[in-house]
Design a protein around this motif. Sequence first.
Motif, PDB file in Angstrom:
ATOM      1  N   ALA A 325      -6.707 -14.057-131.165  1.00  0.00           N
ATOM      2  CA  ALA A 325      -7.036 -15.460-130.871  1.00  0.00           C
ATOM      3  C   ALA A 325      -5.915 -16.383-131.342  1.00  0.00           C
ATOM      4  O   ALA A 325      -5.516 -17.317-130.629  1.00  0.00           O
ATOM      5  CB  ALA A 325      -8.358 -15.838-131.537  1.00  0.00           C
ATOM      6  N   PHE A 326      -5.383 -16.130-132.539  1.00  0.00           N
ATOM      7  CA  PHE A 326      -4.268 -16.931-133.052  1.00  0.00           C
ATOM      8  C   PHE A 326      -3.035 -16.752-132.172  1.00  0.00           C
ATOM      9  O   PHE A 326      -2.293 -17.711-131.916  1.00  0.00           O
ATOM     10  CB  PHE A 326      -3.941 -16.531-134.489  1.00  0.00           C
ATOM     11  N   LEU A 327      -2.801 -15.526-131.717  1.00  0.00           N
ATOM     12  CA  LEU A 327      -1.638 -15.254-130.868  1.00  0.00           C
ATOM     13  C   LEU A 327      -1.724 -16.043-129.566  1.00  0.00           C
ATOM     14  O   LEU A 327      -0.747 -16.676-129.142  1.00  0.00           O
ATOM     15  CB  LEU A 327      -1.547 -13.759-130.582  1.00  0.00           C
ATOM     16  N   ALA A 328      -2.891 -16.025-128.940  1.00  0.00           N
ATOM     17  CA  ALA A 328      -3.066 -16.776-127.684  1.00  0.00           C
ATOM     18  C   ALA A 328      -2.875 -18.274-127.914  1.00  0.00           C
ATOM     19  O   ALA A 328      -2.239 -18.964-127.105  1.00  0.00           O
ATOM     20  CB  ALA A 328      -4.453 -16.498-127.108  1.00  0.00           C
ATOM     21  N   ARG A 329      -3.389 -18.774-129.036  1.00  0.00           N
ATOM     22  CA  ARG A 329      -3.258 -20.203-129.334  1.00  0.00           C
ATOM     23  C   ARG A 329      -1.801 -20.582-129.563  1.00  0.00           C
ATOM     24  O   ARG A 329      -1.323 -21.611-129.057  1.00  0.00           O
ATOM     25  CB  ARG A 329      -4.085 -20.562-130.563  1.00  0.00           C
ATOM     26  N   GLN A 330      -1.066 -19.752-130.317  1.00  0.00           N
ATOM     27  CA  GLN A 330       0.332 -20.063-130.606  1.00  0.00           C
ATOM     28  C   GLN A 330       1.184 -20.004-129.344  1.00  0.00           C
ATOM     29  O   GLN A 330       2.066 -20.842-129.137  1.00  0.00           O
ATOM     30  CB  GLN A 330       0.880 -19.086-131.660  1.00  0.00           C
ATOM     31  N   CYS A 331       0.922 -19.031-128.491  1.00  0.00           N
ATOM     32  CA  CYS A 331       1.668 -18.933-127.227  1.00  0.00           C
ATOM     33  C   CYS A 331       1.448 -20.181-126.379  1.00  0.00           C
ATOM     34  O   CYS A 331       2.386 -20.706-125.770  1.00  0.00           O
ATOM     35  CB  CYS A 331       1.247 -17.686-126.467  1.00  0.00           C
ATOM     36  N   SER A 332       0.199 -20.647-126.345  1.00  0.00           N
ATOM     37  CA  SER A 332      -0.114 -21.851-125.575  1.00  0.00           C
ATOM     38  C   SER A 332       0.538 -23.085-126.182  1.00  0.00           C
ATOM     39  O   SER A 332       1.112 -23.919-125.474  1.00  0.00           O
ATOM     40  CB  SER A 332      -1.639 -22.027-125.512  1.00  0.00           C
ATOM     41  N   THR A 333       0.469 -23.207-127.520  1.00  0.00           N
ATOM     42  CA  THR A 333       1.032 -24.376-128.199  1.00  0.00           C
ATOM     43  C   THR A 333       2.542 -24.461-128.024  1.00  0.00           C
ATOM     44  O   THR A 333       3.094 -25.551-127.809  1.00  0.00           O
ATOM     45  CB  THR A 333       0.690 -24.325-129.704  1.00  0.00           C
ATOM     46  N   MET A 334       3.200 -23.313-128.120  1.00  0.00           N
ATOM     47  CA  MET A 334       4.660 -23.295-128.066  1.00  0.00           C
ATOM     48  C   MET A 334       5.205 -23.139-126.655  1.00  0.00           C
ATOM     49  O   MET A 334       6.414 -23.134-126.445  1.00  0.00           O
ATOM     50  CB  MET A 334       5.199 -22.168-128.959  1.00  0.00           C
ATOM     51  N   GLY A 335       4.294 -22.978-125.695  1.00  0.00           N
ATOM     52  CA  GLY A 335       4.721 -22.874-124.311  1.00  0.00           C
ATOM     53  C   GLY A 335       5.537 -21.642-124.007  1.00  0.00           C
ATOM     54  O   GLY A 335       6.433 -21.679-123.153  1.00  0.00           O
ATOM     55  N   VAL A 336       5.247 -20.554-124.703  1.00  0.00           N
ATOM     56  CA  VAL A 336       5.985 -19.311-124.451  1.00  0.00           C
ATOM     57  C   VAL A 336       5.142 -18.400-123.572  1.00  0.00           C
ATOM     58  O   VAL A 336       3.922 -18.546-123.484  1.00  0.00           O
ATOM     59  CB  VAL A 336       6.338 -18.597-125.775  1.00  0.00           C
ATOM     60  N   SER A 337       5.816 -17.457-122.930  1.00  0.00           N
ATOM     61  CA  SER A 337       5.090 -16.494-122.103  1.00  0.00           C
ATOM     62  C   SER A 337       4.200 -15.636-122.990  1.00  0.00           C
ATOM     63  O   SER A 337       4.432 -15.505-124.187  1.00  0.00           O
ATOM     64  CB  SER A 337       6.067 -15.618-121.317  1.00  0.00           C
ATOM     65  N   THR A 338       3.203 -15.040-122.393  1.00  0.00           N
ATOM     66  CA  THR A 338       2.227 -14.271-123.157  1.00  0.00           C
ATOM     67  C   THR A 338       2.897 -13.131-123.915  1.00  0.00           C
ATOM     68  O   THR A 338       3.625 -12.327-123.339  1.00  0.00           O
ATOM     69  CB  THR A 338       1.152 -13.700-122.224  1.00  0.00           C
ATOM     70  N   LEU A 339       2.641 -13.081-125.225  1.00  0.00           N
ATOM     71  CA  LEU A 339       3.163 -12.012-126.075  1.00  0.00           C
ATOM     72  C   LEU A 339       2.036 -11.055-126.433  1.00  0.00           C
ATOM     73  O   LEU A 339       0.864 -11.386-126.293  1.00  0.00           O
ATOM     74  CB  LEU A 339       3.771 -12.595-127.352  1.00  0.00           C
ATOM     75  N   ARG A 340       2.399  -9.907-126.929  1.00  0.00           N
ATOM     76  CA  ARG A 340       1.408  -8.941-127.388  1.00  0.00           C
ATOM     77  C   ARG A 340       1.923  -8.261-128.651  1.00  0.00           C
ATOM     78  O   ARG A 340       3.131  -8.196-128.888  1.00  0.00           O
ATOM     79  CB  ARG A 340       1.107  -7.896-126.313  1.00  0.00           C
ATOM     80  N   SER A 372       9.824 -13.944-132.464  1.00  0.00           N
ATOM     81  CA  SER A 372       9.806 -12.870-131.467  1.00  0.00           C
ATOM     82  C   SER A 372      10.833 -13.117-130.376  1.00  0.00           C
ATOM     83  O   SER A 372      11.026 -14.238-129.905  1.00  0.00           O
ATOM     84  CB  SER A 372       8.409 -12.754-130.852  1.00  0.00           C
ATOM     85  N   GLU A 373      11.511 -12.031-129.955  1.00  0.00           N
ATOM     86  CA  GLU A 373      12.522 -12.127-128.901  1.00  0.00           C
ATOM     87  C   GLU A 373      12.126 -11.364-127.643  1.00  0.00           C
ATOM     88  O   GLU A 373      12.909 -11.279-126.701  1.00  0.00           O
ATOM     89  CB  GLU A 373      13.858 -11.592-129.428  1.00  0.00           C
ATOM     90  N   GLY A 374      10.968 -10.756-127.635  1.00  0.00           N
ATOM     91  CA  GLY A 374      10.544  -9.990-126.476  1.00  0.00           C
ATOM     92  C   GLY A 374       9.056 -10.097-126.263  1.00  0.00           C
ATOM     93  O   GLY A 374       8.354 -10.794-127.007  1.00  0.00           O
ATOM     94  N   PRO A 375       8.550  -9.423-125.260  1.00  0.00           N
ATOM     95  CA  PRO A 375       7.118  -9.511-124.957  1.00  0.00           C
ATOM     96  C   PRO A 375       6.234  -8.830-125.989  1.00  0.00           C
ATOM     97  O   PRO A 375       5.045  -9.088-126.052  1.00  0.00           O
ATOM     98  CB  PRO A 375       6.999  -8.811-123.596  1.00  0.00           C
ATOM     99  N   GLU A 376       6.819  -7.940-126.819  1.00  0.00           N
ATOM    100  CA  GLU A 376       6.033  -7.196-127.799  1.00  0.00           C
ATOM    101  C   GLU A 376       6.485  -7.573-129.209  1.00  0.00           C
ATOM    102  O   GLU A 376       7.670  -7.555-129.522  1.00  0.00           O
ATOM    103  CB  GLU A 376       6.193  -5.692-127.577  1.00  0.00           C
ATOM    104  N   ILE A 377       5.516  -7.920-130.060  1.00  0.00           N
ATOM    105  CA  ILE A 377       5.812  -8.354-131.430  1.00  0.00           C
ATOM    106  C   ILE A 377       5.799  -7.143-132.355  1.00  0.00           C
ATOM    107  O   ILE A 377       4.755  -6.506-132.525  1.00  0.00           O
ATOM    108  CB  ILE A 377       4.776  -9.387-131.911  1.00  0.00           C
ATOM    109  N   PRO A 378       6.924  -6.808-132.991  1.00  0.00           N
ATOM    110  CA  PRO A 378       6.937  -5.688-133.941  1.00  0.00           C
ATOM    111  C   PRO A 378       6.296  -6.082-135.269  1.00  0.00           C
ATOM    112  O   PRO A 378       6.180  -7.265-135.591  1.00  0.00           O
ATOM    113  CB  PRO A 378       8.431  -5.402-134.116  1.00  0.00           C
ATOM    114  N   ALA A 379       5.914  -5.089-136.044  1.00  0.00           N
ATOM    115  CA  ALA A 379       5.189  -5.348-137.299  1.00  0.00           C
ATOM    116  C   ALA A 379       6.025  -6.112-138.306  1.00  0.00           C
ATOM    117  O   ALA A 379       5.492  -6.934-139.060  1.00  0.00           O
ATOM    118  CB  ALA A 379       4.717  -4.019-137.899  1.00  0.00           C
TER     119      ALA A 379
END
Length: 466
Positions: A325-340, A372-379
């Motif tokens: 939920a936080f990830l979706a909110r941050q992506c929306s707030t920052m206007g970035v493409s969907t991350l996972r 993050s620099e790609g579509p997938e967020i590393p640990a």
Amino acid sequence: MPHILIVEDESIIRTALRRLLERNQYEVSEAGSIPEAQERYTLSSFDLIISDLRLPGPPGTELIGLAEGKPVLIMTSYASLRSAVDSMKMGAVDYIAKPFDHDEMLQAVARILRMRAAAAETRPPTESPSADASDQDDIGIIGRCAPMLDLFGKIRKVAPTDSTVLIQGESGTGKELVARALHNLSRRAKAPLISVNCAAIPETLIESELFGHEKGAFTGASAARAGLVEAADGGTLFLDEIGELPLEAQARLLRVLQEGEIRRVGSVQSQKVNVRLIAATHRDLKTLSKTGQFREDLYYRLNVIALRLPALRERGSDVNEIAHAFLARQCSTMGVSTLRFSHDAEQAIRHYSWPGNVRELENAVERAVILSEGPEIPADLLGIDIELEGLDDDGFDDVPGAQAADDAALEPTEDLSLEDYFQHFVLEHQDHMTETELARKLGISRKCLWERRQRLGIPRRKASTV
């Protein structure tokens, strides 16, 4: 008697689970796959379906649509955690990680059936069963674990009253969200909710801020001013970190609760206020009252209804749902493409203790999205201190035919419990399988395997010597 269907292709687990449920007064049917279940039963006739995620043929999530609104509990391994989260989004009522304890399974089953019974009692006659809203929708807080569902039930009972509520919990657990839910579900919902952090206001100003002051009451008081208690008149006053309130202000607050009136600083006249008080603290007020740091009479006035908000580390799989939920909110707030999140990140989020609770998790996700620099967020972008080696169990690489051989070797000849199954499997195979292979076959991490060995007293095999 509730009727439960188990869909599980591994016979040892299916048999052990059936016997566990039957011993606890449930009627149980079983199948090894979805086609078999469809052929033998009418799926919509069951009160609950418990299914493994990975099955021969269609996955267990297919049952969500086939069950026509009946609850589906998904069993999965830690290696399939992301798929389990996805299954919740598809409509599964909950998921549980294998191998699980007896109590864990029984509590999950009882909770789901209890929620279903409660929904049936309150549903209007014209409402379809499939129209049930999520249990958390009216609360506005994410949570599916047993402590949170219990808290949600108490919130619904307490909210319509004007009783004073004391919310207890560690810093960062979201106590203000509970206060907001209590206000929004109350008869005062259209009136203001005034939130005050008692620790953020200087001690010399707290009384003036809360209760207001008259012109000339002190140096700098050039005009009369209403306080926050007056601003909350007709609504709700939320005092966060009330344990930090000075003793003088505590005496004034006690008068508000006892008499329903306030007196501004520098005034000789009192005025009536109609305020519902909700307080929150991470401190032990009872202990503070015994040492004279908090008024004992105020403590008992506040402690009419006490609600405990569990720490994030106590909430099981809720942590991953909150992180998404936080990830979706941050992506929306920052206007970035969907991350996972990467698999390692999912595991790190699930197993980290989160001493800063939800607030720390939110900050970690925000940091990860920014860096993050790609579509997938590393640990590593989460910035948390956790060893990933023991948590890495990416999928299963089973040898063809191995599953059938294992099933034959493990076919139960007695009433094996799930713990018995774990012990039996490890002792049977540890001479020819590595710890990593054992963990993957059981669907758990190496860390979890080690912890269960310690708890059950199962020694590791000793290396042979020549």
